[in-house]
Design an enzyme around this catalytic site. Structure first.
Site, mmCIF file in Angstrom:
data_model
loop_
_atom_site.group_PDB
_atom_site.id
_atom_site.type_symbol
_atom_site.label_atom_id
_atom_site.label_comp_id
_atom_site.label_asym_id
_atom_site.label_seq_id
_atom_site.Cartn_x
_atom_site.Cartn_y
_atom_site.Cartn_z
ATOM 1 N N ASN A 1 0.969 -1.677 -0.082
ATOM 2 C CA ASN A 1 -0.218 -0.370 -0.497
ATOM 3 C C ASN A 1 1.083 1.480 0.217
ATOM 4 O O ASN A 1 0.559 2.350 -0.424
ATOM 5 C CB ASN A 1 -1.238 -0.117 1.010
ATOM 6 C CG ASN A 1 -2.492 -0.958 0.936
ATOM 7 O OD1 ASN A 1 -2.249 -1.031 -0.079
ATOM 8 N ND2 ASN A 1 -3.257 -1.092 1.881
ATOM 9 N N HIS B 1 -0.886 -7.897 6.153
ATOM 10 C CA HIS B 1 0.556 -7.244 5.235
ATOM 11 C C HIS B 1 0.092 -5.684 5.076
ATOM 12 O O HIS B 1 1.886 -5.819 3.941
ATOM 13 C CB HIS B 1 1.199 -8.173 4.501
ATOM 14 C CG HIS B 1 1.412 -9.932 5.698
ATOM 15 N ND1 HIS B 1 0.451 -10.642 5.584
ATOM 16 C CD2 HIS B 1 1.429 -9.861 6.887
ATOM 17 C CE1 HIS B 1 0.551 -11.644 5.928
ATOM 18 N NE2 HIS B 1 1.032 -11.532 6.657
ATOM 19 N N CYS B 2 -0.498 -5.114 5.234
ATOM 20 C CA CYS B 2 -0.140 -3.334 3.751
ATOM 21 C C CYS B 2 -0.835 -3.951 2.256
ATOM 22 O O CYS B 2 -0.621 -3.094 1.985
ATOM 23 C CB CYS B 2 0.632 -2.903 4.515
ATOM 24 S SG CYS B 2 0.128 -2.645 6.191
ATOM 25 N N ALA B 3 -1.021 -5.207 2.048
ATOM 26 C CA ALA B 3 -0.739 -5.494 0.684
ATOM 27 C C ALA B 3 -1.953 -6.133 0.293
ATOM 28 O O ALA B 3 -1.480 -7.389 -0.183
ATOM 29 C CB ALA B 3 0.474 -6.347 0.276
#
Lengths: 78, 391
Positions: free
Chosen positions: B106, B346-348
């Site tokens: 992100n 995982h911010c993805a």
């Protein structure tokens, strides 16, 4: 302008530039000193490089193309 | 400060931030705090010069580790995210086209999606079935108005290392700028910015470069600074007589008092990596990852999301356990086995959608240079027990 015992100071755009120049001169074995910029000289990165006047040309040759500097100024009797 | 009194832990969250740090990192930070304390470039007194030298030497060490001739091309940021934002927000205009992989974090996707609302056009390229983003597919996506290619050097979810040099070659040939996100690889996988032909490379300081949190930076390729606006404007200690931002490196991108104590630690961390040898670190992390993958293959009901082979990946392993949600698994791992890891997305989210693990995500073990074989074996034993308990 440069009397015996006189010095020249090199002024840099930023302290990063001054430190890079210091490193180049150190590696080349050229005697120099990083000093606070004298009050009468304009530049505010805080430090400049002082060398003995007779070493001026050698310093220019060492620094040219490797780090930019903004100017030089003579420093009498210090 | 709260202390962890629960006893010994197994730290498998190195992909988020490495722990422990080398002693050298801590010592450099303490030495700065106790013996230096000056503000770099803000005066000519000796403490200010000492602080300036700490920053300068950290910059030199980073330039050395990335194969960059000019240390001024390394500019500091508070993390890889800030560096990526500097690159994306500083370069792009409405109407520009950007090609990006679907495995991005992100830190890349959010600034791009933000600009998309203002007229940026985005093409998202998925990887092949093997998890590798094919350089040909990146090239196929380029158009006349493509300004930038963004690629993660290694996904923080799958660990797959991407063919950065091939993409860099395409970017150079097609006259498009190339931004490499090296948050997961800087310090762990050898990177040469000239060989990879990157124009911009963001790195994290607190992961495999062993600095503290609050450190990171951006490598800026030759000439790119002429086109790249700063993210932040302000005092630099230089050219103070002018109210216009300096146009030279590194000051153009480094306004405000820097994180000198953090950069002192980062410099020491980078020198630690240089003295251990990045190849040796890479070999050790491959060993640990290989040991874990081999053990995992023998546990029924566990699925690895990413390459099975340690040589094409970083030391990040994402997996799911049949019948146990990632968050439940992580909680049990901590409470019953003292194992600290990271579950979820995982911010993805884009990466998880790509590998089919959205929205629950995966359990991620991020190994580091200081993990031991015994810890890997204890991790495997814990997963065996969790699986047995849930079948």
């Amino acid at each position: 302008m440069t009397t015996k015992g006189g010095h020249v100071v090199f002024l840099f755009p930023s302290v990063s530039h001054a430190l890079k120049a210091e490193k180049i001169l150190k590696e080349a074995g050229v005697t120099h000193k990083l000093i606070p910029v004298p009050r009468h000289i304009s530049s505010d990165c805080g430090v400049c490089l002082r060398v003995e006047a007779p070493l001026r040309d050698e310093v220019v040759a060492r620094l040219r193309g490797r780090v930019t500097w903004e100017g030089e100024a003579p420093l009498e009797g210090s | 400060m709260e202390k962890d009194t629960e006893g010994r832990v197994i730290y498998f969250d190195n992909a988020a931030t490495t722990w422990p740090k080398p002693k050298e990192t801590i010592r450099a930070m303490v030495a700065y705090a106790e013996e230096v304390g000056g503000s770099p470039g803000r005066s000519g007194h000796r403490r200010a010069v000492m602080a300036g030298r700490i920053i300068f030497e950290a910059r030199e060490a980073l330039a050395e580790i990335f194969g960059c001739d000019d240390p001024f091309r390394i500019v500091f940021a508070k993390n890889a995210t800030e560096a990526i934002n500097t690159a994306i927000l500083g370069l792009l205009e409405p109407g520009d086209h950007v090609v990006v992989s679907s495995l991005e974090h992100n830190s890349v996707m959010r600034p791009l999606r933000h600009l998309e609302k203002r007229g940026l056009r985005l093409t998202v390229v998925p990887p092949g079935p093997d998890g590798v983003v094919e350089p040909d597919r990146i090239e196929d996506a380029l158009g006349a108005d493509t300004r930038l290619i963004c690629l993660t050097h290694a996904s923080n979810v799958t660990g797959q290392i991407q063919p950065a040099a091939s993409v860099g070659e395409i970017a150079r040939r097609r006259g498009v700028l190339f931004l490499l996100d090296a948050a997961q690889t800087a310090g762990a996988v050898p990177i040469d910015v000239r060989e990879a032909r990157v124009d911009l490379m963001a790195f994290s300081g607190h992961k495999s470069l062993f600095g503290p949190q609050g450190t990171g930076g951006l490598y800026i390729g030759e000439g790119v600074e002429e086109r790249l606006r700063p993210l932040i404007y302000g005092g630099t200690g230089s050219r103070s007589e002018f109210e216009a931002q300096p146009d030279f490196l590194p000051d153009k991108y480094e306004s405000g008092t820097p994180n000198t104590i953090g950069i002192a630690g980062l410099g020491a961390g980078v020198r630690f990596v240089l003295s251990e040898g990045i190849r040796r670190i890479r070999e050790r992390e491959e060993e640990l990852t290989g040991r874990f993958l081999a053990g995992l293959a023998a546990i029924p009901g566990v699925r690895v999301h990413g390459p099975q082979d340690a040589s094409s990946r970083t030391a990040v392993v994402s997996f799911t356990l049949e019948g146990v949600s990632p968050s439940e698994a992580a909680m049990t791992l901590e409470e019953e086995f003292g194992i600290l890891c990271r579950p979820g997305l995982h911010c993805a989210p884009s990466a998880h959608r790509t590998i089919g693990t959205f929205p629950a995500g995966t359990v991620r073990f991020g190994f580091g240079y200081f993990n031991t074989d015994e810890e890997i074996d204890r991790g495997l034993e814990a997963l065996r027990k969790i699986r047995r308990h849930n079948t």
